[in-house]
Motif scaffolding. Structure first.
Motif, PDB file in Angstrom:
ATOM      1  N   ASN A 207      45.885  41.347  32.070  1.00  0.00           N
ATOM      2  CA  ASN A 207      45.790  42.804  31.993  1.00  0.00           C
ATOM      3  C   ASN A 207      44.323  43.181  31.784  1.00  0.00           C
ATOM      4  OD1 ASN A 207      46.250  45.573  31.543  1.00  0.00           O
ATOM      5  ND2 ASN A 207      46.623  45.243  29.355  1.00  0.00           N
ATOM      6  N   MET A 208      43.565  43.204  32.894  1.00  0.00           N
ATOM      7  CA  MET A 208      42.135  43.497  32.809  1.00  0.00           C
ATOM      8  C   MET A 208      41.923  45.004  32.630  1.00  0.00           C
ATOM      9  SD  MET A 208      40.984  40.475  33.048  1.00  0.00           S
ATOM     10  CE  MET A 208      39.288  41.023  32.907  1.00  0.00           C
ATOM     11  N   THR A 209      41.170  45.369  31.578  1.00  0.00           N
ATOM     12  CA  THR A 209      40.905  46.783  31.331  1.00  0.00           C
ATOM     13  C   THR A 209      39.411  47.127  31.421  1.00  0.00           C
ATOM     14  OG1 THR A 209      40.834  46.351  28.945  1.00  0.00           O
ATOM     15  CG2 THR A 209      42.944  47.092  29.874  1.00  0.00           C
ATOM     16  N   VAL A 210      38.541  46.152  31.116  1.00  0.00           N
ATOM     17  CA  VAL A 210      37.095  46.360  31.165  1.00  0.00           C
ATOM     18  C   VAL A 210      36.462  45.237  31.969  1.00  0.00           C
ATOM     19  CG1 VAL A 210      34.951  46.547  29.840  1.00  0.00           C
ATOM     20  CG2 VAL A 210      37.065  47.475  28.897  1.00  0.00           C
ATOM     21  N   ILE A 211      35.603  45.606  32.921  1.00  0.00           N
ATOM     22  CA  ILE A 211      34.877  44.620  33.715  1.00  0.00           C
ATOM     23  C   ILE A 211      33.401  44.980  33.644  1.00  0.00           C
ATOM     24  CG2 ILE A 211      34.495  43.686  36.039  1.00  0.00           C
ATOM     25  CD1 ILE A 211      37.525  44.177  36.536  1.00  0.00           C
ATOM     26  N   SER A 212      32.556  43.960  33.415  1.00  0.00           N
ATOM     27  CA  SER A 212      31.136  44.217  33.172  1.00  0.00           C
ATOM     28  C   SER A 212      30.277  43.200  33.905  1.00  0.00           C
ATOM     29  CB  SER A 212      30.855  44.137  31.660  1.00  0.00           C
ATOM     30  OG  SER A 212      29.468  44.258  31.402  1.00  0.00           O
ATOM     31  N   GLY A 213      29.122  43.686  34.410  1.00  0.00           N
ATOM     32  CA  GLY A 213      28.179  42.788  35.067  1.00  0.00           C
ATOM     33  C   GLY A 213      27.245  43.552  35.986  1.00  0.00           C
ATOM     34  N   ILE A 214      26.302  42.839  36.600  1.00  0.00           N
ATOM     35  CA  ILE A 214      25.421  43.438  37.595  1.00  0.00           C
ATOM     36  C   ILE A 214      26.260  43.810  38.826  1.00  0.00           C
ATOM     37  CG2 ILE A 214      23.529  42.947  39.191  1.00  0.00           C
ATOM     38  CD1 ILE A 214      22.216  41.326  37.031  1.00  0.00           C
ATOM     39  N   PRO A 215      26.150  45.050  39.339  1.00  0.00           N
ATOM     40  CA  PRO A 215      27.026  45.501  40.430  1.00  0.00           C
ATOM     41  C   PRO A 215      27.116  44.555  41.620  1.00  0.00           C
ATOM     42  CG  PRO A 215      25.849  47.367  39.545  1.00  0.00           C
ATOM     43  CD  PRO A 215      25.313  46.157  38.833  1.00  0.00           C
ATOM     44  N   SER A 216      25.989  43.980  42.061  1.00  0.00           N
ATOM     45  CA  SER A 216      26.039  43.133  43.253  1.00  0.00           C
ATOM     46  C   SER A 216      26.922  41.919  43.052  1.00  0.00           C
ATOM     47  CB  SER A 216      24.625  42.704  43.647  1.00  0.00           C
ATOM     48  OG  SER A 216      23.931  42.167  42.539  1.00  0.00           O
ATOM     49  N   TRP A 217      26.951  41.378  41.826  1.00  0.00           N
ATOM     50  CA  TRP A 217      27.766  40.183  41.576  1.00  0.00           C
ATOM     51  C   TRP A 217      29.195  40.547  41.234  1.00  0.00           C
ATOM     52  CZ3 TRP A 217      25.195  37.235  44.191  1.00  0.00           C
ATOM     53  CH2 TRP A 217      23.802  37.176  44.121  1.00  0.00           C
ATOM     54  N   VAL A 218      29.424  41.693  40.600  1.00  0.00           N
ATOM     55  CA  VAL A 218      30.797  42.170  40.386  1.00  0.00           C
ATOM     56  C   VAL A 218      31.444  42.477  41.735  1.00  0.00           C
ATOM     57  CG1 VAL A 218      32.230  43.977  39.352  1.00  0.00           C
ATOM     58  CG2 VAL A 218      30.288  43.047  38.078  1.00  0.00           C
ATOM     59  N   GLN A 219      30.648  43.000  42.662  1.00  0.00           N
ATOM     60  CA  GLN A 219      31.158  43.276  44.011  1.00  0.00           C
ATOM     61  C   GLN A 219      31.680  41.997  44.657  1.00  0.00           C
ATOM     62  OE1 GLN A 219      28.736  45.770  46.680  1.00  0.00           O
ATOM     63  NE2 GLN A 219      29.089  44.275  48.277  1.00  0.00           N
ATOM     64  N   MET A 220      30.948  40.911  44.502  1.00  0.00           N
ATOM     65  CA  MET A 220      31.378  39.620  45.043  1.00  0.00           C
ATOM     66  C   MET A 220      32.721  39.203  44.430  1.00  0.00           C
ATOM     67  SD  MET A 220      29.108  36.151  44.885  1.00  0.00           S
ATOM     68  CE  MET A 220      29.683  34.573  45.515  1.00  0.00           C
ATOM     69  N   TYR A 221      32.866  39.405  43.132  1.00  0.00           N
ATOM     70  CA  TYR A 221      34.117  39.101  42.425  1.00  0.00           C
ATOM     71  C   TYR A 221      35.262  39.970  42.957  1.00  0.00           C
ATOM     72  CZ  TYR A 221      37.330  39.612  38.377  1.00  0.00           C
ATOM     73  OH  TYR A 221      38.425  39.713  37.558  1.00  0.00           O
ATOM     74  N   PHE A 222      35.007  41.271  43.121  1.00  0.00           N
ATOM     75  CA  PHE A 222      36.024  42.181  43.639  1.00  0.00           C
ATOM     76  C   PHE A 222      36.457  41.794  45.063  1.00  0.00           C
ATOM     77  CE2 PHE A 222      34.836  46.140  40.876  1.00  0.00           C
ATOM     78  CZ  PHE A 222      35.449  45.532  39.796  1.00  0.00           C
ATOM     79  N   GLU A 223      35.478  41.443  45.890  1.00  0.00           N
ATOM     80  CA  GLU A 223      35.794  41.085  47.275  1.00  0.00           C
ATOM     81  C   GLU A 223      36.681  39.844  47.342  1.00  0.00           C
ATOM     82  OE1 GLU A 223      31.841  42.893  49.546  1.00  0.00           O
ATOM     83  OE2 GLU A 223      31.824  40.821  48.819  1.00  0.00           O
ATOM     84  N   ARG A 224      36.448  38.904  46.453  1.00  0.00           N
ATOM     85  CA  ARG A 224      37.271  37.689  46.442  1.00  0.00           C
ATOM     86  C   ARG A 224      38.691  37.976  45.943  1.00  0.00           C
ATOM     87  NH1 ARG A 224      33.421  32.461  45.970  1.00  0.00           N
ATOM     88  NH2 ARG A 224      31.836  33.311  47.376  1.00  0.00           N
ATOM     89  N   ILE A 225      38.804  38.906  45.002  1.00  0.00           N
ATOM     90  CA  ILE A 225      40.141  39.317  44.548  1.00  0.00           C
ATOM     91  C   ILE A 225      40.899  39.966  45.701  1.00  0.00           C
ATOM     92  CG2 ILE A 225      41.361  41.017  43.130  1.00  0.00           C
ATOM     93  CD1 ILE A 225      39.367  40.422  40.907  1.00  0.00           C
ATOM     94  N   GLN A 226      40.220  40.867  46.406  1.00  0.00           N
ATOM     95  CA  GLN A 226      40.864  41.557  47.528  1.00  0.00           C
ATOM     96  C   GLN A 226      41.249  40.589  48.638  1.00  0.00           C
ATOM     97  OE1 GLN A 226      38.724  44.599  50.067  1.00  0.00           O
ATOM     98  NE2 GLN A 226      40.030  45.982  48.916  1.00  0.00           N
ATOM     99  N   HIS A 227      40.354  39.629  48.923  1.00  0.00           N
ATOM    100  CA  HIS A 227      40.629  38.637  49.962  1.00  0.00           C
ATOM    101  C   HIS A 227      41.840  37.780  49.586  1.00  0.00           C
ATOM    102  CE1 HIS A 227      39.831  35.815  53.209  1.00  0.00           C
ATOM    103  NE2 HIS A 227      39.942  34.824  52.331  1.00  0.00           N
TER     104      HIS A 227
END
Length: 496
Positions: A207-227
Motif C-alpha cells: 500500500n504505497m502512499t508516499v514516493i520520493s526521489g529525483i524525478p528522472s529516476w522516479v520516472q524510470m521506476y514508474f515506467e517499469r511498473i506500468q510495463h
C-alpha cells in the motif's frame, strides 16, 4: 484513523510554530547563526589562518575569507581526509558524503555531528508542514519509498564515507522504519537497473502512499511498473497521494508523471545537497521553497551576472531582491566557509524568504554573450508544449558554434515520449519564448549573429543510455539542462 496519523497533527503544529518563530525574525536568526559559526571555528586551522578571532561582522568576514569552490577548499579538505582534527571545524567529521565532481573528480564533503541533524529534520519538517497546512495525515499509515543510493558505508581514517542519501538512510526515525521501503538488502544493490527492478517487485504488493526521489529516476521506476502491470501507477497504488522530490525542476516532468500516474498527486519540493539542506516547500499554493535560516548555515549571495567580475559584491539576505538571479554562497557547521555551491537561486518572496533554484553558475550557454540559464530553457520548453499532446522525457541544450552551413545556433537534444509532427513549429515556439525571456538572446537573433534554435531528436532511452555509459545511472545524478560546450552531446545517441 490510526494513532500514528492522529499524533502527527499536534507534532506538525509544534514544528509549524517553531518554524514561524525564526521565519518571522530572519535577519536576527542569520546573525545569530553567523556569530555561532565564527565562535565555534575560531580555534580551527581555517579559523586561525583567516583570523576568525577578529571577525565581528559580515564586513569583517568578507575581508578575511574569500569565496572558494571545492577546488579552493581542497587543501583543507584533503588534510581532513588524511585524518587530521580541528581543520575546518572542531574535531573530525562523522561522515564524508562522496559526490562526483565534474572538474575535481570525487568530492569529499564533510558532515559533522552538528550538521547531520539538519539533513534529517528538514525532510521530516517538510512533511509535517504539509500535514499542518492540509490536515492530511493518513498517508503515514502506508508504505513510503525513498529512491536513494546504497547505505553501505566505508571507513577512512575513522570517518564513514558514502553517498549522502545512503548516509541519511541510517537515520530513518523508528516510527517510520516499518513503513519504509525498499528493504535494506534491495537498497544495497549497486547496479541501478537491477535495483529498480527489485524495488518494483518489492513495492507492487504494498500500500504505497508516499514516493520520493529525483524525478528522472522516479520516472524510470514508474515506467517499469506500468510495463509490468499494464496499468497506471495510480491504479496500482490507489492510495498514493504524495510525491516528494528534489534535485531538479519538476515542471518539465509534471505532464509525463500525471500521465504515468493517471491523476494529479500532491507534491513537496526539497532542496537538499551534500553540503547542506537549504530549503523546502512550505506551502502548497505558494511558489518557491522556504530558505532554512536556522539550520547552521549562513548564506551570502552574489548577483549571477556580476559573479565573474574581479570583486563582486557579497550580500546577506537583508539586501536580496525578488526576481534577481543570485549565486548562493554558504558557510556551515560542517566547516565549509564562503563556499560556492555552484547553484543559482532566485527569490520569489522575502516575507518569508522563499527561493527557486534557477540553475548552475557553470551550466549556462554564453558562447555568444547571451548567458541563457537553466530556468529560461525549462520555462521555454514548458510554454511551448503547454496545451499540446507533446510529451518530453528529457532534454539538454548545447551551442553549435561551427555548423556546416549558416549561422551558429543553440541545439536542443530532446527525447520525446510523444513527439510533434512538425519539429520546426515546436522549435519556433521555444525560440520565441527564449527571446522573450532573455534580451541578450533576442538581440543576437535579431542582429543575425545567431539563427533560431534547432531540435535534434534523441532515441528512446537515449539519456539513460548516456548516463549509463558515463557511470552515472541512478542515485543523485542528473543530466545538466544546458552546457557552454558540446562535451556532453558529442556522440549522443540521436534518433534514427
Amino acid at each position: 484513523m490510526s494513532l500514528k496519523s492522529i499524533l502527527a497533527k499536534p507534532f506538525a503544529k509544534r514544528v509549524y510554530k517553531k518554524t514561524m518563530k525564526w521565519a518571522e525574525n530572519p535577519i536576527a536568526t542569520q546573525e545569530r547563526v553567523f556569530q555561532e559559526l565564527i565562535s565555534e571555528a575560531t580555534s580551527t586551522l581555517f579559523g586561525k589562518d583567516h583570523d576568525f578571532i577578529s571577525i565581528n561582522s559580515h564586513e569583517d568576514f568578507v575581508k578575511r575569507v574569500p569565496v572558494r569552490d571545492y577546488e579552493g577548499l581542497k587543501p583543507y579538505i584533503e588534510t581532513v581526509v588524511a585524518g587530521e582534527e580541528n581543520i575546518l571545524w572542531k574535531g573530525k567529521p562523522i561522515y564524508f558524503a562522496k559526490t562526483s565532481g565534474t572538474t575535481s573528480g570525487s568530492k569529499y564533503i564533510p558532515i559533522t555531528k552538528e550538521s547531520m541533524p539538519s539533513h534529517v529534520e528538514a525532510a521530516r519538517n517538510a512533511i509535517l508542514m504539509y500535514i499542518h497546512e492540509t490536515g492530511h495525515s493518513e498517508f503515514v499509515n502506508g508504505k513510503m519509498i525513498f529512491l536513494q543510493g546504497s547505505p553501505i558505508l566505508k571507513e577512512q581514517n575513522g570517518i564513514q564515507l558514502g553517498r549522502l542519501s545512503g548516509i541519511v538512510a541510517h537515520y530513518v526515525p523508528k516510527y517510520l522504519q516499518k513503513n519504509r521501503l525498499p528493504s535494506w538488502e534491495t537498497n544495497c544493490i549497486e547496479d541501478w537497473e537491477t535495483k529498480v527492478d527489485a524495488i518494483v517487485e518489492e513495492t507492487l504488493p504494498e500500500n504505497m502512499t508516499v514516493i520520493s526521489g529525483i524525478p528522472s529516476w522516479v520516472q524510470m521506476y514508474f515506467e517499469r511498473i506500468q510495463h509490468k502491470t499494464g496499468k497506471k501507477v495510480g491504479d496500482v497504488f490507489k492510495n498514493f497521494n504524495l510525491f516528494i522530490f528534489g534535485g531538479v525542476n519538476y515542471e518539465p516532468y509534471r505532464a509525463k508523471f500525471e500521465n504515468l500516474i493517471g491523476r494529479p498527486v500532491a507534491s513537496i519540493e526539497l532542496y537538499p545537497a551534500s553540503e547542506g539542506f537549504f530549503a523546502y516547500q512550505d506551502k502548497q499554493n505558494e511558489k518557491g521553497m522556504l530558505l532554512l535560516l536556522n539550520s547552521g548555515i549562513f548564506y551570502e549571495f552574489i548577483k549571477a551576472d556580476a559573479f565573474f567580475d574581479e570583486n563582486p559584491e557579497r550580500i546577506t539576505i537583508k539586501d536580496v531582491e525578488v526576481g534577481v538571479n543570485y549565486v548562493m554562497i554558504i558557510s556551515t557547521n560542517a566547516g565549509l566557509w564562503a563556499y560556492n555551491l555552484g547553484d543559482t537561486v532566485e527569490f520569489i518572496s522575502v516575507k518569508p524568504y522563499r527561493v527557486i533554484v534557477s540553475g548552475r553558475i557553470k551550466h549556462f550557454i554564453s558562447a555568444f554573450g547571451e548567458h541563457v540559464i537553466g530556468k529560461e530553457v525549462e520555462q521555454a520548453m514548458q510554454e511551448a508544449i503547454e496545451n499540446t499532446n507533446i510529451s518530453v522525457t528529457e532534454f539538454t541544450v548545447a551551442p553549435q558554434i561551427t555548423p556546416n552551413k549558416g549561422l551558429p545556433y543553440h541545439e536542443w537534444f530532446i527525447e520525446f515520449e510523444n513527439a510533434p509532427e512538425d519539429l520546426s513549429e515546436l522549435a519556433d515556439k521555444i525560440d520565441k519564448s527564449l527571446q522573450k525571456q532573455n534580451t541578450y538572446y533576442f538581440d543576437l537573433i535579431q542582429g543575425k549573429v545567431l539563427q533560431p534554435l534547432k531540435i535534434t531528436k534523441v532515441k528512446k532511452n537515449g539519456f539513460q543510455d548516456y548516463m549509463k555509459s558515463v557511470g552515472k545511472l541512478g542515485g543523485q545524478n542528473k543530466i545538466p539542462r544546458l552546457s557552454n560546450d558540446r562535451k556532453i552531446v558529442e556522440g549522443f545517441p540521436h534518433s534514427d
